[in-house]
Enzyme design. Structure first.
Site, PDB file in Angstrom:
ATOM      1  NE  ARG A 105      -4.039   7.549  -3.352  1.00  0.00           N
ATOM      2  CZ  ARG A 105      -4.725   8.495  -3.854  1.00  0.00           C
ATOM      3  NH1 ARG A 105      -4.835   8.954  -4.634  1.00  0.00           N
ATOM      4  NH2 ARG A 105      -5.885   7.278  -3.628  1.00  0.00           N
ATOM      5  CG  ASN A 151      -3.534   7.804   3.550  1.00  0.00           C
ATOM      6  OD1 ASN A 151      -3.221   7.977   3.425  1.00  0.00           O
ATOM      7  ND2 ASN A 151      -5.261   7.120   3.729  1.00  0.00           N
ATOM      8  CD  GLU A 180       0.267   9.868   7.443  1.00  0.00           C
ATOM      9  OE1 GLU A 180       0.174   9.603   8.506  1.00  0.00           O
ATOM     10  OE2 GLU A 180       0.496  11.126   7.493  1.00  0.00           O
ATOM     11  N   GLY A 186      -5.332   0.736  -0.557  1.00  0.00           N
ATOM     12  CA  GLY A 186      -6.217  -0.310   0.244  1.00  0.00           C
ATOM     13  C   GLY A 186      -6.941  -0.762  -0.029  1.00  0.00           C
ATOM     14  NE  ARG A 210      -3.493   2.311   2.435  1.00  0.00           N
ATOM     15  CZ  ARG A 210      -3.839   2.839   3.199  1.00  0.00           C
ATOM     16  NH1 ARG A 210      -4.080   2.552   4.892  1.00  0.00           N
ATOM     17  NH2 ARG A 210      -5.290   3.896   3.077  1.00  0.00           N
ATOM     18  CG  HIS A 211      -0.665   4.499  -1.102  1.00  0.00           C
ATOM     19  ND1 HIS A 211      -0.976   5.827   0.123  1.00  0.00           N
ATOM     20  CD2 HIS A 211      -2.151   4.474  -1.444  1.00  0.00           C
ATOM     21  CE1 HIS A 211      -2.763   6.136   0.064  1.00  0.00           C
ATOM     22  NE2 HIS A 211      -3.069   5.079  -0.925  1.00  0.00           N
ATOM     23  CD  GLU A 259      -8.832   2.944  -3.013  1.00  0.00           C
ATOM     24  OE1 GLU A 259      -8.544   1.277  -3.762  1.00  0.00           O
ATOM     25  OE2 GLU A 259      -7.636   2.529  -1.903  1.00  0.00           O
ATOM     26  CD  GLN A 263      -7.542  12.613  -0.847  1.00  0.00           C
ATOM     27  OE1 GLN A 263      -6.183  12.229  -0.902  1.00  0.00           O
ATOM     28  NE2 GLN A 263      -7.479  14.163  -0.754  1.00  0.00           N
TER      29      GLN A 263
END
Length: 388
Positions: free
Chosen positions: A58, A15, A11, A151, A8-9, A82, A21
């Site tokens: 990101r 977040n 923060e 996520g 996962r990217h 995402e 987003q």
């Protein structure tokens, strides 16, 4: 057999600011960069043959932890994005929970039937993620690959490989790692959601509680415009309390001018003065002057305020998120505000979230420092990931 580290990217603004987003192209936060450094240390001794990323900034920025340190090219695949959230993009989670509670409940539960205007569904996201990972595995037999994604997209595909409903997979921290093994088109999850490379000081989840419980009523604010026909007295009370707290005296306080300015800014654009709410309680105010400094790319914040009851609860950063969203949408690259040099609490807060000193205000009745924060990005930043 192919080994894939699905990451996962780091923060990002959504977040931190608690905004929805999906395909919105947000920046990595200062803390996100610390997470990326920790991710780089985790993979320093692990041989990697190829690195892939979604095309969102990101994710590409996070991928630097591996592709730059190992002198590899970065492969971009939009299928690793995402979930797209359509009209929900860059809306505060608090507003969505208040205005669309049933749809938010379906989204949080990863309901296969969830949909919003202009958005994707979980089955669509799962299908494109499965296709992308299958192709990556086929392209790299007997190799090890790092893939940076997001996520909800990761939950959708990991749950499929584990034979579980999507809600059966917990949320994962920023830069958390899942390890997959693929052989003859069959994928196995070795582990998932591993954030052991993060200390509590830099873990996003260690500093937030929404993911541990069903309710976010105490952690995610919603925003509304201020109604000066009914709330002028409230605005003046906030201004007075802030002035007295900072300066310890009401000398040189010009409440009438402050109110006139706020009313004029609100008349120009209702978004200029926004009330931050927590449930039915007013928790803060963010005031912006959208009329000024457009030619300089600067977005001014004349007033940023949290009520006494809600200070020191890690909520104030959401006010900054509202300003970032508003001014970035207007093409501004900088936020600018004024802060008393001896207001230690405010100085610490603003510097923690990326503001830097840029001299003294020249037209103020009391000494005030100018603090600036960069919020812009352009295509050159994105293009920098495409050419190592």
């Amino acid at each position: 057999m192919t080994t894939i580290y699905l990451i996962r990217h780091g923060e990002a603004e959504g977040n931190l600011y608690r905004r929805c987003q999906g395909h919105y192209n947000s920046l990595i936060t200062d803390n996100g960069y610390r997470q990326i450094e920790a991710l780089a240390r985790r993979f320093a001794g692990i041989p990697i043959d190829a690195v892939y990323s979604s095309d969102l900034l990101r994710a590409m920025t996070t991928a630097r932890a591996i592709y730059q340190t190992k002198n590899l090219p970065l492969h971009i695949d939009p299928r690793l994005r995402e979930i797209g959230v359509g009209i929900w993009e860059d809306v505060p989670w608090g507003n969505l929970e208040r205005e669309s509670p049933a749809s938010m409940a379906r989204f949080s539960a990863c309901d296969e039937a969830w949909s919003v205007e202009g958005g994707e569904s979980y089955p669509v996201v799962r299908a494109r993620m499965l296709a992308a990972l299958s192709e990556i595995a086929a392209r790299h037999p007997e190799q090890t690959v790092a893939v940076v994604s997001h996520g909800s997209a990761i939950r959708a595909v990991v749950s499929h490989y584990m034979g579980l409903p999507t809600q059966g997979i917990p949320h994962c921290d920023n830069t958390a790692v899942a390890c997959l093994q693929a052989e003859n088109g069959v994928f196995r999850v070795v582990y998932q959601g591993d954030n052991s490379h993060l200390s509590d000081e830099i873990s996003t989840f260690a500093r937030q509680s929404w993911w541990r419980k069903n309710s976010t009523a105490d952690s995610q604010m919603w925003f509304r415009t201020m109604d000066f026909q009914k709330e002028s007295d409230i605005y003046q009370a906030c201004r007075q309390e802030a002035w007295l707290t900072i300066h310890k005296t009401m000398e040189q306080y010009d409440g009438a001018r402050f109110l006139r300015d706020a009313q004029a800014q609100s008349a120009y654009d209702r978004r200029s003065v926004m009330v931050a709410m927590l449930g039915e309680d007013m928790a803060g105010l963010i005031q912006m002057d959208l009329r000024r400094d457009a030619d300089k790319g600067i977005g001014g914040i004349p007033f940023c305020y949290m009520t006494k009851e809600y200070r020191c609860k890690k909520l104030g950063v959401q006010l900054l998120g509202q300003a970032v969203s508003t001014y970035r949408g207007l093409g501004r690259n900088w936020l600018r505000l004024r802060c008393a040099p001896d207001n230690a609490a405010a100085q610490h807060f603003y510097q923690k979230y990326g503001f830097v000193r840029n001299g003294m205000a020249q037209d103020s009745a009391v000494p005030l420092e100018l603090l600036d924060k960069y919020i812009g990005f352009d295509q050159a930043q994105i293009a920098s990931h495409l050419h190592f």
